[in-house]
Design an enzyme around this catalytic site. Sequence first.
Site, PDB file in Angstrom:
ATOM      1  N   ASP A   9      90.749  68.260 -82.068  1.00 54.71           N
ATOM      2  CA  ASP A   9      92.190  68.239 -81.783  1.00 54.71           C
ATOM      3  C   ASP A   9      92.274  67.876 -80.273  1.00 54.71           C
ATOM      4  O   ASP A   9      91.535  68.329 -79.464  1.00 54.71           O
ATOM      5  CB  ASP A   9      92.656  69.696 -81.832  1.00 54.71           C
ATOM      6  CG  ASP A   9      94.327  69.847 -81.514  1.00 54.71           C
ATOM      7  OD1 ASP A   9      94.935  68.516 -82.010  1.00 54.71           O
ATOM      8  OD2 ASP A   9      94.631  70.773 -81.406  1.00 54.71           O
ATOM      9  N   GLU A 124      94.715  64.464 -84.293  1.00 54.36           N
ATOM     10  CA  GLU A 124      93.525  65.304 -84.895  1.00 54.36           C
ATOM     11  C   GLU A 124      92.920  64.991 -86.112  1.00 54.36           C
ATOM     12  O   GLU A 124      93.647  64.285 -86.798  1.00 54.36           O
ATOM     13  CB  GLU A 124      94.328  66.873 -85.339  1.00 54.36           C
ATOM     14  CG  GLU A 124      95.318  66.917 -86.386  1.00 54.36           C
ATOM     15  CD  GLU A 124      95.969  68.126 -86.756  1.00 54.36           C
ATOM     16  OE1 GLU A 124      95.059  69.090 -86.857  1.00 54.36           O
ATOM     17  OE2 GLU A 124      97.236  68.358 -86.815  1.00 54.36           O
TER      18      GLU A 124
END
Length: 385
Positions: A9, A124
């Site tokens: 992320d 992500e």
Amino acid sequence: MARCVAHLDMDAFYASVELKRYPQLRGLPVIIGGSAEQQPELFNGEPRFAKLKGYAGRGVVTTATYEARAFGVSSGMGLMKAAQLAPEAILLPADFSAYRRYSNLFKTAVALVAPRIEDRGIDEIYIDLSDSAEDIVTLARRIKQAVRESTGLSCSIGVAPNKLLAKICSDLEKPDGLTLLSMADVPARIWPLPVRKINGIGPKANQKLAASGIFTIGDLAQVDIAFLQARFGRSNGCWLYEASRGIDERSVVTHAEPRSISRETTFERDLHARRDRPILSEIFTGLCAGVAEDLQRKGYAARTIGIKLRYEDFRTVTRDITLPVPTANAAVIRKAAQECLRRVSLEQKIRLLGVRASGLCSETLAQSADMSQQRELPLAVPDIR
């Protein structure tokens, strides 16, 4: 671990990209959102930044730096609410073309180190590391370094036996974190967390669980499956029961064909089709061009073009039209979307406008169906009547 999944992320992605552009803002509360009107003005060659104090409008926070989050600002919050919490924060408009460019950079860099990737969005990805012969910590650090070298940005990685746990633990040591988790760690590290940390438990489910006295993942793990199925249905109850115990059998999907590609925007103020026609036409054209750009970049053409309108009373309508030949051409998409607009009422003011392309196929196949006539259509700006 037999299965080893990483969730990567990017840290405060949009804000981090903006801080590369404006390094003088590092360490300050910065909020990304609003419209192009918040673009910094140049004064004697130096940018002047707008502050959130006194903001009026219904824009929302796209993301914020960690310094702004310390004031309670969060993604999805109204900018007027954010202005009450952090009036001195800097407000910058979102630049999605820049964010997509950096997204492609970091994903390309990761793929060179660990190619089994599931793309989950602009900031992500999941990475299947199950077959790696390299030490997992060393490999994860190499991935983080590859991201930094390619973008100048930091990311956080969670490594766990499955996707559900990997996503949770990638958020535990932000920013620039690296967290490893085994099933044996679930009671100590996962159960104390709020239930909303489980991806898939939204505000309504969180509220419903709280009404039953379930606040943490550990609380959820202590509840009988029959209780959950009685309140959430057989399938959802079973999922909640397994998720609370860290059970997730989903595989990392390294390739999935998209079902549709769309762009939409919510206006700073409600717009009227006639009185605000020039503004709407420009936005409409931009949305169509954006959808065409996304289709071409991903190598697709679309058979069906649709529009989405949300009126001032929050009522939402959609219309679509099927083309005789698939297209990725901006002019054709505009013409089709305009036909859809003729099938809806434009008497009320509009708060949201969107354009969607579906029925996707390979652009190469579409070209073989003779798209030459479509590509020669004029690029006239369509009217919104």
